[in-house]
Design an enzyme around this catalytic site. Structure first.
Site, PDB file in Angstrom:
ATOM      1  NE  ARG A   1       8.640  -2.824  18.097  1.00 50.12           N
ATOM      2  CZ  ARG A   1       8.372  -3.060  16.825  1.00 50.12           C
ATOM      3  NH1 ARG A   1       9.343  -3.061  15.946  1.00 50.12           N
ATOM      4  NH2 ARG A   1       7.155  -3.274  16.417  1.00 50.12           N
TER       5      ARG A   1
ATOM      6  CE  LYS B   1       4.641  -7.453  18.725  1.00 49.00           C
ATOM      7  NZ  LYS B   1       4.225  -6.592  17.597  1.00 49.00           N
ATOM      8  CG  ASN B   2       1.134  -9.088  16.564  1.00 49.25           C
ATOM      9  OD1 ASN B   2       1.853  -8.146  16.888  1.00 49.25           O
ATOM     10  ND2 ASN B   2       1.514 -10.021  15.725  1.00 49.25           N
TER      11      ASN B   2
ATOM     12  CG  ASP C   1       5.161 -12.479  13.432  1.00 43.41           C
ATOM     13  OD1 ASP C   1       5.732 -12.000  12.431  1.00 43.41           O
ATOM     14  OD2 ASP C   1       4.217 -11.908  14.019  1.00 43.41           O
TER      15      ASP C   1
ATOM     16  NE  ARG D   1       5.285  -5.076   8.105  1.00 42.95           N
ATOM     17  CZ  ARG D   1       5.322  -5.414   9.392  1.00 42.95           C
ATOM     18  NH1 ARG D   1       6.403  -5.234  10.091  1.00 42.95           N
ATOM     19  NH2 ARG D   1       4.259  -5.933   9.960  1.00 42.95           N
ATOM     20  N   PRO D   2       3.590  -2.228   2.354  1.00 44.47           N
ATOM     21  CG  PRO D   2       2.833  -2.900   0.258  1.00 44.47           C
ATOM     22  CD  PRO D   2       3.751  -3.291   1.368  1.00 44.47           C
ATOM     23  CB  VAL D   3      -0.732   1.141   4.245  1.00 44.84           C
ATOM     24  CG1 VAL D   3       0.226   0.850   5.386  1.00 44.84           C
ATOM     25  CG2 VAL D   3      -0.377   2.467   3.571  1.00 44.84           C
ATOM     26  CG  ASP D   4      -1.810  -2.032  -1.302  1.00 47.01           C
ATOM     27  OD1 ASP D   4      -0.920  -2.326  -0.485  1.00 47.01           O
ATOM     28  OD2 ASP D   4      -2.371  -2.880  -2.022  1.00 47.01           O
TER      29      ASP D   4
ATOM     30  CB  CYS E   1      10.150  -2.286   8.843  1.00 49.26           C
ATOM     31  SG  CYS E   1       9.249  -3.774   8.572  1.00 49.26           S
TER      32      CYS E   1
ATOM     33  NE  ARG F   1       4.524  -1.426   7.954  1.00 48.84           N
ATOM     34  CZ  ARG F   1       3.279  -1.679   7.642  1.00 48.84           C
ATOM     35  NH1 ARG F   1       2.450  -2.159   8.554  1.00 48.84           N
ATOM     36  NH2 ARG F   1       2.831  -1.475   6.428  1.00 48.84           N
TER      37      ARG F   1
HETATM   38  C1  UD1 Z   1       0.650  -8.433  11.298  1.00 45.12           C
HETATM   39  C2  UD1 Z   1       1.460  -8.650  12.558  1.00 45.12           C
HETATM   40  C3  UD1 Z   1       2.830  -9.205  12.215  1.00 45.12           C
HETATM   41  C4  UD1 Z   1       2.678 -10.458  11.365  1.00 45.12           C
HETATM   42  C5  UD1 Z   1       1.785 -10.204  10.162  1.00 45.12           C
HETATM   43  C6  UD1 Z   1       1.485 -11.478   9.371  1.00 45.12           C
HETATM   44  C7  UD1 Z   1       0.671  -6.939  14.067  1.00 45.12           C
HETATM   45  C8  UD1 Z   1       0.964  -5.679  14.810  1.00 45.12           C
HETATM   46  N1  UD1 Z   1       1.617  -7.379  13.260  1.00 45.12           N
HETATM   47  O1  UD1 Z   1       1.356  -7.454  10.533  1.00 45.12           O
HETATM   48  O2  UD1 Z   1       3.506  -9.507  13.437  1.00 45.12           O
HETATM   49  O3  UD1 Z   1       3.966 -10.855  10.914  1.00 45.12           O
HETATM   50  O4  UD1 Z   1       0.515  -9.665  10.587  1.00 45.12           O
HETATM   51  O5  UD1 Z   1       0.936 -12.454  10.190  1.00 45.12           O
HETATM   52  O6  UD1 Z   1      -0.364  -7.545  14.254  1.00 45.12           O
HETATM   53  N2  UD1 Z   1       0.493  -5.939   2.593  1.00 45.12           N
HETATM   54  C9  UD1 Z   1       0.282  -5.205   1.434  1.00 45.12           C
HETATM   55  N3  UD1 Z   1      -0.639  -4.186   1.482  1.00 45.12           N
HETATM   56  C10 UD1 Z   1      -1.338  -3.871   2.616  1.00 45.12           C
HETATM   57  C11 UD1 Z   1      -1.139  -4.639   3.766  1.00 45.12           C
HETATM   58  C12 UD1 Z   1      -0.209  -5.675   3.732  1.00 45.12           C
HETATM   59  O7  UD1 Z   1       0.897  -5.452   0.412  1.00 45.12           O
HETATM   60  O8  UD1 Z   1      -2.137  -2.930   2.585  1.00 45.12           O
HETATM   61  C13 UD1 Z   1       1.466  -7.057   2.577  1.00 45.12           C
HETATM   62  C14 UD1 Z   1       2.558  -6.884   3.632  1.00 45.12           C
HETATM   63  O9  UD1 Z   1       3.620  -6.089   3.144  1.00 45.12           O
HETATM   64  C15 UD1 Z   1       2.971  -8.328   3.871  1.00 45.12           C
HETATM   65  C16 UD1 Z   1       1.664  -9.089   3.713  1.00 45.12           C
HETATM   66  O10 UD1 Z   1       0.800  -8.242   2.951  1.00 45.12           O
HETATM   67  O11 UD1 Z   1       3.887  -8.725   2.883  1.00 45.12           O
HETATM   68  C17 UD1 Z   1       0.978  -9.450   5.016  1.00 45.12           C
HETATM   69  O12 UD1 Z   1       0.825  -8.273   5.791  1.00 45.12           O
HETATM   70  P1  UD1 Z   1      -0.230  -8.150   6.969  1.00 45.12           P
HETATM   71  O13 UD1 Z   1      -0.896  -9.471   7.171  1.00 45.12           O
HETATM   72  O14 UD1 Z   1      -1.095  -6.977   6.716  1.00 45.12           O
HETATM   73  O15 UD1 Z   1       0.722  -7.874   8.211  1.00 45.12           O
HETATM   74  P2  UD1 Z   1       0.611  -6.745   9.311  1.00 45.12           P
HETATM   75  O16 UD1 Z   1      -0.805  -6.490   9.680  1.00 45.12           O
HETATM   76  O17 UD1 Z   1       1.469  -5.590   8.914  1.00 45.12           O
END
Ligand code: UD1
Length: 423
Positions: free
Chosen positions: A402, A22-23, A310, A122-125, A117, A93
Site C-alpha cells: 500500500r 503516497k499521502n 508514521d 479514526r473518527p471523521v467528525d 483500523c 480509509r
Molecule cells: C493522515 C495520513 C496518515 C498520518 C496522519 C497524521 C493520509 C492518507 N494519511 O491521516 O498517514 O498518520 O495524517 O499525520 O494522508 N481525528 C478525529 N476526527 C477527525 C479527524 C481525525 O478525531 O475528524 C483524529 C484521528 O483519529 C487521529 C488524529 O485526529 O487520532 C489525527 O488524524 P488526521 O491528522 O486527520 O489523520 P488522517 O488524515 O486520517
C-alpha cells in the site's frame, strides 16, 4: 502465502531515490475531482493505494490511466456518480477524502463510513464539521455519510482540531471544498504537514487562490472553476525516513535523494542525538552510522513540525538496539503500539504504559516469523529484520504494497539480503 524474507546483519550502503509521496498524491488525486479537463501527475508512486483511488475516481466518472512510469493522466469531463462503493472505502480509509471535492464539484457526495483500523478509532467528525460550516446538509444513514448542497458551497471561518491536535484529513477536505466555494474560507488550527503544502501548490497551479498554507491559518478565496494541470508530486518523507532508520540500525551509510530534508522535521536531529553523522545537501540527506554506538533518545509524536507518527514504528524499532532506555510517546493515534508485540518476539525489551513505550535497548534482535498489521508496521519489521541475527519472515505484505514502492529492489540496491518467497 507470500512472505518477505530478510537476512539480517548486513550494513546498508549506497543511495536510493525517494518515491513520490503516497499521502500527497492521494490528496491531490481527490482534488482532481475539482479540476476540469486533463490533469497529468508525475512522480506518482506505483502503489496499491494509488490504484484503489484510481478505481474510485473512475466510479465517479473520471478517466484515469498510467501513461508512463510514475505518470498518471486523469480526464475530468464531469462527475456522473456521487456515490462511492463500500468495497473501495473499506480497502483504503483515505478514500473518504473524496467527500469534500465531490460535494464541492457536484453538489452531492455519499461515502460509506470507513470504520476503525488497527492504529486507532479514526473518527471523521471534523470532516463533517467542515462541510457543515460551508453550508452542506450532512446526514448519516446506513453506515454512510451523505452531504448535499443546493448550488455552491459558501465560504466560512472554521476551527478544526481534535484532542490529538490539528487534523490532516479534515484540513485537506476544507481546503478542497473551500477552493470552489463562494466567498472566503478561513481555517484556524489548520494542519501544517508538507503534504498539505503540496496539495495547495497543486490547487493554486490549477487556479485556486489559497494562502497561508504551512501555517495554522489558511485563507481561501473561492473561485468559480479550476483547470487540470501538469504537476509533479513531492518526495515521500515517511518512506525516506524508513530507509534512513534501516541504514542506522545496520550501522551503515545511506543517502536518500529526491527528498526535501526539512520535511523530515525531527528525524535528522534525533538520529544525530543517537550518535549518527548527518549531511543534508540540496534534495538529499545522508546518515552515517558506520561503527557507531547508538545512544538512546526520547521521542514524542505530534502534528507537523513535530515528529511524524508514521515514522514512530521505524524509529522505535531503531531504539530497541540502542545502548540504554528510550521513551516513545504516541500522541496522534491511540493504538499505534500493536507492532511492538512482534518486536518482542524478536527479542526486543519493550513495555507499554498508556501512550508511552519504554524501550530498553538489547544487544541484538533475533530473526522470527512476524506479522505486519498495518502499513508502517510493515516498514518497521523490515528495519528490525535487517538488524536481526538470522532470518526474519514477514507476513502481511498487502500492507507493505500500500505504501512502499519497490521495497525489495530498493533495499537490495543498498546491499540488503531480502526477497519475496512463497511459504
Ligand atoms: C493522515 C495520513 C496518515 C498520518 C496522519 C497524521 C493520509 C492518507 N494519511 O491521516 O498517514 O498518520 O495524517 O499525520 O494522508 N481525528 C478525529 N476526527 C477527525 C479527524 C481525525 O478525531 O475528524 C483524529 C484521528 O483519529 C487521529 C488524529 O485526529 O487520532 C489525527 O488524524 P488526521 O491528522 O486527520 O489523520 P488522517 O488524515 O486520517
Amino acid at each position: 502465502m507470500e512472505l518477505l524474507r530478510v537476512k539480517g546483519g548486513q550494513p546498508l550502503h549506497g543511495e536510493i531515490q525517494a518515491s513520490g509521496s503516497k499521502n500527497s498524491v492521494l490528496a491531490i488525486m481527490c482534488a482532481v475531482l475539482l479540476c476540469d479537463g486533463e490533469t497529468i501527475l508525475e512522480n506518482v508512486p506505483e502503489l496499491s493505494d494509488v490504484n484503489t483511488l484510481m478505481q474510485i475516481l473512475e466510479e465517479t466518472g473520471l478517466k484515469c490511466e498510467w501513461i508512463a512510469k510514475n505518470t498518471v493522466r486523469i480526464q475530468n469531463d464531469g462527475i456522473t456518480n456521487s456515490e462511492v462503493s463500500e468495497e473501495l472505502v473499506r480497502k483504503m480509509r483515505a478514500s473518504f477524502s473524496v467527500l469534500g471535492p465531490l460535494l464541492a464539484k457536484s453538489g452531492k457526495s455519499v461515502i460509506p463510513l470507513p470504520g476503525g483500523c488497527v492504529i486507532g478509532a479514526r473518527p471523521v467528525d471534523q470532516h463533517l464539521k467542515a462541510m457543515r460550516a460551508l453550508g452542506a446538509h450532512v446526514t448519516m444513514t446506513d453506515g454512510a455519510v451523505s452531504a448535499e448542497i443546493n448550488g455552491r458551497l459558501k465560504g466560512a471561518a472554521m476551527f478544526l482540531g481534535t484532542r490529538y491536535g490539528a487534523t490532516v484529513g479534515a484540513t485537506n477536505a476544507a481546503i478542497s471544498a473551500g477552493a470552489l466555494a463562494s466567498g472566503t474560507t478561513i481555517i484556524y488550527n489548520a494542519a501544517r504537514e508538507p503534504e498539505i503544502v503540496d496539495l495547495v501548490m497543486f490547487l493554486n497551479k490549477a487556479g485556486a487562490r489559497i494562502r497561508g498554507v504551512g501555517t495554522d491559518i489558511i485563507t481561501i478565496e473561492g473561485v468559480e472553476s479550476l483547470k487540470g494541470v501538469r504537476y509533479s508530486v513531492m518526495g515521500d518523507r515517511i518512506e525516506s525516513g524508513t530507509y534512513l532508520c534501516a541504514g542506522v540500525i545496520t550501522r551503515g551509510k545511506v543517502t536518500v535523494s529526491n527528498i526535501a530534508p526539512q520535511t523530515l522535521a525531527g528525524l535528522p536531529s534525533l538520529l544525530f542525538d543517537m550518535g549518527c553523522g548527518i549531511t543534508m545537501e540540496g534534495d538529499s540527506i545522508t546518515v552515517d552510522a558506520s561503527n557507531r554506538e547508538l545512544r538512546p533518545t526520547n521521542v514524542i509524536t505530534f502534528a507537523y513540525p513535530g515528529f511524524a507518527t508514521d515514522l514512530q514504528p521505524a524509529m522505535l524499532t531503531l531504539l530497541t538496539v540502542a545502548n540504554g532506555i528510550s521513551y516513545v510517546k504516541e500522541t496522534v493515534f491511540d493504538a499505534r503500539f500493536g507492532f511492538t508485540q512482534e518486536l518482542t518476539r524478536m527479542g526486543a525489551d519493550i513495555k507499554i504504559s498508556g501512550d508511552t513505550a519504554i524501550v530498553n535497548g538489547v544487544d541484538a534482535l533475533t530473526g522470527a516469523r512476524v506479522v505486519a498489521s498495518d502499513l508502517r508496521a510493515a516498514g518497521a519489521l523490515i528495519v528490525a529484520g535487517l538488524a536481526a541475527k538470522g532470518s526474519t519472515n514477514i507476513e502481511g505484505l498487502q500492507y507493505l504494497d500500500r505504501g512502499y514502492e519497490n521495497p525489495v529492489e530498493k533495499f537490495k540496491s543498498l546491499g540488503a539480503h531480502i526477497e519475496r518467497v512463497q511459504s
